[in-house]
Design an enzyme around this catalytic site. Structure first.
Site, PDB file in Angstrom:
ATOM      1  N   GLY A  13       0.797  -1.119   0.103  1.00  0.00           N
ATOM      2  CA  GLY A  13      -0.152  -0.034  -0.035  1.00  0.00           C
ATOM      3  C   GLY A  13       1.012   1.404   0.086  1.00  0.00           C
ATOM      4  O   GLY A  13       0.564   2.243   0.494  1.00  0.00           O
ATOM      5  N   GLY A  16      -0.396   4.749  -0.904  1.00  0.00           N
ATOM      6  CA  GLY A  16      -1.599   5.275   0.007  1.00  0.00           C
ATOM      7  C   GLY A  16      -1.046   6.398   0.671  1.00  0.00           C
ATOM      8  O   GLY A  16       0.145   6.760   0.749  1.00  0.00           O
ATOM      9  N   ASP A  57      -0.351  -6.681  -6.571  1.00  0.00           N
ATOM     10  CA  ASP A  57      -1.384  -7.226  -5.719  1.00  0.00           C
ATOM     11  C   ASP A  57      -1.295  -8.095  -4.713  1.00  0.00           C
ATOM     12  O   ASP A  57      -0.395  -8.968  -4.658  1.00  0.00           O
ATOM     13  CB  ASP A  57      -2.800  -7.859  -6.565  1.00  0.00           C
ATOM     14  CG  ASP A  57      -3.840  -7.901  -5.983  1.00  0.00           C
ATOM     15  OD1 ASP A  57      -4.684  -8.011  -6.479  1.00  0.00           O
ATOM     16  OD2 ASP A  57      -3.759  -7.861  -4.537  1.00  0.00           O
ATOM     17  N   TYR A 157     -14.925  -3.624   7.086  1.00  0.00           N
ATOM     18  CA  TYR A 157     -13.540  -2.932   7.377  1.00  0.00           C
ATOM     19  C   TYR A 157     -13.194  -3.454   8.947  1.00  0.00           C
ATOM     20  O   TYR A 157     -12.103  -3.837   9.207  1.00  0.00           O
ATOM     21  CB  TYR A 157     -13.410  -1.755   6.899  1.00  0.00           C
ATOM     22  CG  TYR A 157     -12.350  -0.763   7.248  1.00  0.00           C
ATOM     23  CD1 TYR A 157     -12.159   0.139   8.357  1.00  0.00           C
ATOM     24  CD2 TYR A 157     -11.109  -0.904   6.584  1.00  0.00           C
ATOM     25  CE1 TYR A 157     -11.333   0.851   8.785  1.00  0.00           C
ATOM     26  CE2 TYR A 157     -10.043  -0.158   6.991  1.00  0.00           C
ATOM     27  CZ  TYR A 157     -10.045   0.474   8.020  1.00  0.00           C
ATOM     28  OH  TYR A 157      -8.871   1.622   8.274  1.00  0.00           O
ATOM     29  N   LYS A 161     -10.126  -5.615  10.341  1.00  0.00           N
ATOM     30  CA  LYS A 161      -8.946  -5.226  11.230  1.00  0.00           C
ATOM     31  C   LYS A 161      -8.899  -6.077  12.336  1.00  0.00           C
ATOM     32  O   LYS A 161      -7.955  -6.388  12.609  1.00  0.00           O
ATOM     33  CB  LYS A 161      -9.475  -3.672  11.179  1.00  0.00           C
ATOM     34  CG  LYS A 161      -9.059  -2.838  10.034  1.00  0.00           C
ATOM     35  CD  LYS A 161      -7.681  -2.735   9.460  1.00  0.00           C
ATOM     36  CE  LYS A 161      -7.364  -1.961   8.418  1.00  0.00           C
ATOM     37  NZ  LYS A 161      -5.953  -2.108   8.131  1.00  0.00           N
TER      38      LYS A 161
HETATM   39  C1  AKB Z   1     -11.836   5.042   7.585  1.00  0.00           C
HETATM   40  O1  AKB Z   1     -12.407   5.992   7.920  1.00  0.00           O
HETATM   41  O2  AKB Z   1     -12.050   4.081   7.131  1.00  0.00           O
HETATM   42  C2  AKB Z   1     -10.321   5.162   8.300  1.00  0.00           C
HETATM   43  C3  AKB Z   1     -10.300   4.669   9.578  1.00  0.00           C
HETATM   44  C4  AKB Z   1     -10.863   5.489  10.790  1.00  0.00           C
HETATM   45  O3  AKB Z   1      -9.625   3.644   9.660  1.00  0.00           O
HETATM   46  N1  AKB Z   1      -9.742   6.460   7.953  1.00  0.00           N
END
Ligand code: AKB
Length: 342
Positions: A13, A16, A57, A157, A161
């Site tokens: 990444g 980024g 990737d 997400y 995580k």
């Molecule tokens: C998001 O908004 O997805 C990120 C985070 C808070 O991990 N910036």
């Protein structure tokens, strides 16, 4: 046999927001040879800071196998990920990138450690998105959350995580625990739960904390900005230089001083309205309106108003340099003015 492979620090990444800033900092330290991996080519300035660049990737197992044969990797910054809003549009793809991608890199770390016989430091950016506070009342009552409170994420997400934090702890402590010989733990997993990050040099894509950086970049470009959360919305934030400092400090911390694999960090928790006031202070012509997107609002409402970073301060001396005022006066406004020539 002489190991002809080049010793490098791998950054995934790399193109980024965090990757960009990290590479510039690592290059300044000059004791690191950087191998950058990203789907897209890096900008010239960042590319020049790397000993090697790969466009590829983290799901490409062939490519990762090639890395094992060509490079000796002692440290990995695994930054490649799809952020929270983006992930909600393609949850299964997000799972692939965020989880299978991380698994692939953890396996690469084990392979590397088997080759050179030393642990591989694995730096992983987790997020406040691992938290899920059930209501605004509970959010207000809960105050600053510690690492083990309310870890019931409401987004793909956030689930990714949190699971990857557990995966990292497994690879660091329990990998292949039933093997007869027993596998020497080759992975030194270190994760930081980042709050929203604000950069003067890059604009975020696909996150739900993006409203704050978007607001100030729009004001500098003299573009009207419709903020997708309410003015009273409150979550923790940090300036990008402090986020990169935190990654480097955690990387350099002696293993024996680390009592955890996962650490909260934070700098301040302004409301969206507070942030807008500061933007208007710097750019009086700023046209900022609040037009909440109910569903994105619900995501941010499930994130804590503040987090407790006592562990990070204790174990590796975390101390952000930029409070909110300094973030604006010394970091954001001067650099953003220069970036947009205003
Ligand atoms: C998001 O908004 O997805 C990120 C985070 C808070 O991990 N910036």
């Amino acid at each position: 046999m002489v190991d002809a492979r080049k010793q490098v620090v791998l950054v995934t990444g790399a193109g980024g927001e965090v990757g960009n800033g990290l590479i510039h900092r690592l290059a300044r330290a000059s004791s690191y040879d950087i191998l950058a991996l990203d789907l897209k080519p890096l900008d010239d300035d960042t590319a020049q800071k790397c000993q090697a660049r790969l466009n590829g990737d983290v799901l490409d197992k062939r490519l990762l196998e090639r890395l094992v044969s060509e490079y000796e990797i002692h440290t990995i910054f695994h930054l490649a990920a799809l952020l929270s809003t983006r992930s909600e549009f393609t949850p299964e793809t997000a799972h692939e990138v965020n989880v299978t991608g991380t698994l692939n890199l953890l396996k690469l770390a084990v392979e590397q450690s088997r080759w050179h016989g030393r642990r591989v430091k694995f730096l992983f950016p987790s997020s406040i998105a691992v938290y899920g506070v059930p209501s605004l009342e509970e959010k207000a009552a809960a105050g600053a959350l510690g690492e083990h409170e309310h870890t019931l994420p409401t987004t793909m997400y956030g689930c990714n995580k949190l699971y990857c934090e557990h995966l990292g702890r497994y690879y660091a402590r329990h990998y292949r625990q039933l093997a007869v010989e027993g596998e020497k733990n080759g992975v030194d997993f270190r994760a930081i739960r980042f709050p929203g990050l604000i950069s003067a040099f890059t604009v975020p894509h696909g996150g739900t904390s993006d409203y704050a950086p978007e607001m100030i970049h729009a004001a500098a470009k003299r573009e009207p900005y419709a903020c997708f959360v309410r003015a009273d919305t409150r979550i923790p934030f940090m300036a990008m230089p402090d986020a990169i400092d935190a990654l480097l400090s955690l990387m350099e911390a002696p293993l024996e001083s680390l009592g955890s694999h996962v650490y909260n960090v934070t700098a301040y928790s302004p409301s969206a309205g507070d942030f807008a006031e500061l933007v208007r202070g710097a750019f009086p012509a700023a046209d900022i309106r609040f037009e909440p997107d109910v569903r994105r609002q619900a995501i941010v409402d499930s994130w804590p108003a503040a987090v407790d970073d006592a562990l990070a301060r204790r174990d590796w001396g975390f101390a952000p340099k930029y409070d909110l005022r300094r973030t604006f006066d010394e970091y954001l406004v001067p650099n953003i003015r220069q970036r947009y020539g205003v």
